[in-house]
Design a protein around this motif. Structure first.
Motif, PDB file in Angstrom:
ATOM      1  N   UNK A 194       7.733 -38.180  12.179  1.00  0.00           N
ATOM      2  CA  UNK A 194       8.722 -37.780  13.176  1.00  0.00           C
ATOM      3  C   UNK A 194       9.405 -39.015  13.739  1.00  0.00           C
ATOM      4  N   UNK A 195      10.714 -38.923  13.902  1.00  0.00           N
ATOM      5  CA  UNK A 195      11.489 -40.025  14.468  1.00  0.00           C
ATOM      6  C   UNK A 195      11.984 -41.037  13.461  1.00  0.00           C
ATOM      7  N   UNK A 196      11.478 -40.987  12.223  1.00  0.00           N
ATOM      8  CA  UNK A 196      11.956 -41.930  11.218  1.00  0.00           C
ATOM      9  C   UNK A 196      13.287 -41.467  10.641  1.00  0.00           C
ATOM     10  N   UNK A 197      14.025 -42.416  10.100  1.00  0.00           N
ATOM     11  CA  UNK A 197      15.313 -42.132   9.468  1.00  0.00           C
ATOM     12  C   UNK A 197      15.119 -42.043   7.960  1.00  0.00           C
ATOM     13  N   UNK A 198      15.515 -40.908   7.390  1.00  0.00           N
ATOM     14  CA  UNK A 198      15.346 -40.693   5.958  1.00  0.00           C
ATOM     15  C   UNK A 198      16.703 -40.414   5.329  1.00  0.00           C
ATOM     16  N   UNK A 199      16.961 -41.063   4.207  1.00  0.00           N
ATOM     17  CA  UNK A 199      18.183 -40.855   3.436  1.00  0.00           C
ATOM     18  C   UNK A 199      17.825 -40.039   2.198  1.00  0.00           C
ATOM     19  N   UNK A 200      18.517 -38.907   1.993  1.00  0.00           N
ATOM     20  CA  UNK A 200      18.238 -38.008   0.881  1.00  0.00           C
ATOM     21  C   UNK A 200      19.464 -37.928  -0.014  1.00  0.00           C
ATOM     22  N   UNK A 201      19.320 -38.317  -1.282  1.00  0.00           N
ATOM     23  CA  UNK A 201      20.427 -38.205  -2.226  1.00  0.00           C
ATOM     24  C   UNK A 201      20.400 -36.829  -2.888  1.00  0.00           C
ATOM     25  N   UNK A 202      21.532 -36.432  -3.455  1.00  0.00           N
ATOM     26  CA  UNK A 202      21.588 -35.128  -4.119  1.00  0.00           C
ATOM     27  C   UNK A 202      21.211 -33.995  -3.189  1.00  0.00           C
ATOM     28  N   UNK A 203      21.668 -34.074  -1.939  1.00  0.00           N
ATOM     29  CA  UNK A 203      21.144 -33.200  -0.888  1.00  0.00           C
ATOM     30  C   UNK A 203      21.609 -31.757  -0.975  1.00  0.00           C
ATOM     31  N   UNK A 204      22.572 -31.450  -1.829  1.00  0.00           N
ATOM     32  CA  UNK A 204      23.017 -30.056  -1.954  1.00  0.00           C
ATOM     33  C   UNK A 204      22.313 -29.324  -3.087  1.00  0.00           C
ATOM     34  N   UNK A 219      10.460 -33.571  11.853  1.00  0.00           N
ATOM     35  CA  UNK A 219      11.020 -34.261  13.006  1.00  0.00           C
ATOM     36  C   UNK A 219      11.731 -35.554  12.681  1.00  0.00           C
ATOM     37  N   UNK A 220      12.086 -35.747  11.404  1.00  0.00           N
ATOM     38  CA  UNK A 220      12.806 -36.960  11.005  1.00  0.00           C
ATOM     39  C   UNK A 220      14.299 -36.829  11.302  1.00  0.00           C
ATOM     40  N   UNK A 221      14.972 -37.959  11.359  1.00  0.00           N
ATOM     41  CA  UNK A 221      16.435 -37.992  11.444  1.00  0.00           C
ATOM     42  C   UNK A 221      16.949 -38.017  10.010  1.00  0.00           C
ATOM     43  N   UNK A 222      17.706 -36.994   9.625  1.00  0.00           N
ATOM     44  CA  UNK A 222      18.040 -36.768   8.223  1.00  0.00           C
ATOM     45  C   UNK A 222      19.476 -37.175   7.932  1.00  0.00           C
ATOM     46  N   UNK A 223      19.617 -38.093   6.982  1.00  0.00           N
ATOM     47  CA  UNK A 223      20.925 -38.528   6.489  1.00  0.00           C
ATOM     48  C   UNK A 223      21.036 -38.050   5.047  1.00  0.00           C
ATOM     49  N   UNK A 232      29.440 -29.098   5.080  1.00  0.00           N
ATOM     50  CA  UNK A 232      29.074 -28.101   6.082  1.00  0.00           C
ATOM     51  C   UNK A 232      27.797 -27.357   5.696  1.00  0.00           C
ATOM     52  N   UNK A 233      27.637 -27.081   4.402  1.00  0.00           N
ATOM     53  CA  UNK A 233      26.422 -26.396   3.942  1.00  0.00           C
ATOM     54  C   UNK A 233      25.177 -27.223   4.267  1.00  0.00           C
ATOM     55  N   UNK A 234      25.263 -28.527   4.022  1.00  0.00           N
ATOM     56  CA  UNK A 234      24.098 -29.387   4.210  1.00  0.00           C
ATOM     57  C   UNK A 234      23.828 -29.624   5.695  1.00  0.00           C
ATOM     58  N   UNK A 235      24.872 -29.722   6.491  1.00  0.00           N
ATOM     59  CA  UNK A 235      24.668 -29.816   7.937  1.00  0.00           C
ATOM     60  C   UNK A 235      23.969 -28.572   8.465  1.00  0.00           C
ATOM     61  N   UNK A 236      24.334 -27.416   7.919  1.00  0.00           N
ATOM     62  CA  UNK A 236      23.725 -26.162   8.365  1.00  0.00           C
ATOM     63  C   UNK A 236      22.247 -26.103   8.032  1.00  0.00           C
ATOM     64  N   UNK A 237      21.821 -26.851   7.020  1.00  0.00           N
ATOM     65  CA  UNK A 237      20.404 -26.894   6.646  1.00  0.00           C
ATOM     66  C   UNK A 237      19.579 -27.757   7.597  1.00  0.00           C
ATOM     67  N   UNK A 238      20.258 -28.600   8.372  1.00  0.00           N
ATOM     68  CA  UNK A 238      19.537 -29.429   9.323  1.00  0.00           C
ATOM     69  C   UNK A 238      19.800 -30.914   9.223  1.00  0.00           C
ATOM     70  N   UNK A 239      20.709 -31.332   8.344  1.00  0.00           N
ATOM     71  CA  UNK A 239      21.025 -32.764   8.256  1.00  0.00           C
ATOM     72  C   UNK A 239      21.693 -33.227   9.542  1.00  0.00           C
ATOM     73  N   UNK A 240      21.367 -34.435   9.978  1.00  0.00           N
ATOM     74  CA  UNK A 240      21.992 -35.019  11.165  1.00  0.00           C
ATOM     75  C   UNK A 240      23.294 -35.732  10.814  1.00  0.00           C
ATOM     76  N   UNK A 241      23.345 -36.303   9.621  1.00  0.00           N
ATOM     77  CA  UNK A 241      24.551 -36.962   9.125  1.00  0.00           C
ATOM     78  C   UNK A 241      24.724 -36.615   7.657  1.00  0.00           C
ATOM     79  N   UNK A 242      25.960 -36.587   7.202  1.00  0.00           N
ATOM     80  CA  UNK A 242      26.256 -36.391   5.786  1.00  0.00           C
ATOM     81  C   UNK A 242      27.210 -37.472   5.329  1.00  0.00           C
ATOM     82  N   UNK A 243      26.853 -38.132   4.232  1.00  0.00           N
ATOM     83  CA  UNK A 243      27.713 -39.146   3.621  1.00  0.00           C
ATOM     84  C   UNK A 243      28.213 -38.590   2.302  1.00  0.00           C
ATOM     85  N   UNK A 244      29.511 -38.693   2.062  1.00  0.00           N
ATOM     86  CA  UNK A 244      30.096 -38.168   0.828  1.00  0.00           C
ATOM     87  C   UNK A 244      29.592 -38.957  -0.372  1.00  0.00           C
ATOM     88  N   UNK A 245      29.235 -38.234  -1.428  1.00  0.00           N
ATOM     89  CA  UNK A 245      28.780 -38.878  -2.660  1.00  0.00           C
ATOM     90  C   UNK A 245      29.833 -39.863  -3.146  1.00  0.00           C
TER      91      UNK A 245
END
Length: 368
Positions: A194-204, A219-223, A232-245
């Protein structure tokens, strides 16, 4: 085997060899398998489609292949070596009924299995313990080393068929096993807190969208990284930030800015993943759809004290935890579309086009 009546023949799809979509044969004359000692027979309600189904068909796991999955997804690769074309680096036996995801009902049991299991609704664990050993990291995949869920009936070891009590339908439940257990296994190996920042590729995709939900659950911060049209789909899943591929990750996030990377893509942009990891950060990988060969500056690895985690094998508790999350409603399915099993070619073509978010699921014909 108990006395629950089942037909002698069934409908299913056989993979006849490594190659293109023509290697998938829809048949209506396959013998219904008989459960042996310690096994159960499942009437399949639905079976999800996963990258591993495509990769196994085209032989992408072979060391003779160096390109991205989509380069051979429709027609296969000429450079496949049959002696290492399976995910485990050993020859695959053909014909094979694929289907790493399987949701269904137990209709018969073999010897050494409690007959009370008949009637249970189950999910089959995708990444299973090897049947001849209990050693860690020794595993087999449902629908690869033995037949899976792309048929009306499937066999599984009783120990690998997990009862699930849920109001969700078979199609929704079939979207969970492979993608969500892979994602949870990666987060468990990386010890995401919880509280860590995680970057997830291929998130859709299937595993990526699962990882977004499961990381948020911790409880992680999800990028998340995905196509811009799926933001918008990925934000709706719970991502805090989305970066375009395709956007530069260092420019978007800054160097040394994330604790954990969950990577399903690899490919040309891979060095940036190491650059955005903080000193002492963890990198977990379970896919390379953009290409398996990457450029690593070893100095980045050791000077930043990074930890690299290849994630295939999963301890049983990962799937046990997943069943609990489902039953408590802590995660939700994300099914983009379902197809009749006979439309498996169209479904795989849609899967390869990557225009959807979440999972595609196949439904076998109802049993008369």
């Amino acid at each position: 085997m108990n006395d629950t009546p089942v037909p002698k023949f069934m409908t299913g799809v056989q993979l006849t060899g490594h190659g293109g979509l023509d290697k998938l044969q829809y048949r209506q004359d396959l013998a219904v398998p008989q459960p042996g000692a310690g096994e159960v027979l499942i009437r399949v309600g639905a079976a999800g489609i996963n990258n591993t189904d495509i990769n196994t068909r085209i032989g992408w796991y072979s060391k003779g292949v160096s390109g991205a999955t989509d380069q051979g997804a429709a027609q296969g690769f000429d450079t496949v070596r049959d002696d290492d074309g399976g995910w485990a680096g050993v020859p695959l036996e053909f014909p094979r009924i694929q289907g790493a995801d399987c949701c269904g009902e137990i209709v018969a049991v073999g010897s050494q299995v409690d007959a009370a299991r008949v009637g249970q609704r189950v999910l089959v664990r995708t990444m299973q313990s090897a049947p001849d050993t209990q050693e860690d990291y020794q595993c087999v995949t449902y629908g690869s080393e033995f037949d899976g869920g792309f048929a009306q009936y499937a066999i599984a070891r009783s120990s690998e068929a997990f009862a699930v009590n849920s109001d969700l339908g078979d199609i929704e439940l079939a979207s969970f096993p492979c993608a969500y257990s892979t994602a949870e296994g990666m987060l468990e190996r990386a010890q995401l807190q919880a509280g860590e920042r995680v970057l997830i590729t291929g998130a859709s995709g299937g595993v990526g969208s699962a990882a977004v939900q499961l990381a948020r659950r911790r409880g992680a911060y999800v990028i998340a990284v995905c196509g811009a049209q799926k933001r918008d789909d990925v934000l709706a899943l719970g991502a805090d930030e989305v970066i375009a591929r395709g956007d530069n990750l260092v420019t978007a996030l800054g160097a040394d800015s994330v604790d954990v990377v969950v990577d399903l893509v690899a490919g040309p942009q891979w060095p940036q993943l190491c650059d955005v990891l903080r000193r002492g950060g963890r990198y977990a990988v379970s896919g390379a759809i953009a290409g398996p060969l990457v450029e690593l500056d070893v100095r980045t690895l050791y000077l930043k004290d990074l930890t690299f985690l290849g994630c295939t094998w999963q301890p049983k508790k990962v799937f046990e935890n997943l069943i609990g999350y489902i039953e408590r409603g802590e995660i939700r399915p994300l099914v983009a579309k379902s197809y009749p099993l006979e439309q498996i070619v169209a479904a795989q073509e849609a899967f390869m086009a990557k225009t959807f978010t979440g999972k595609l699921v196949l439904v076998p014909p109802a049993v008369d």
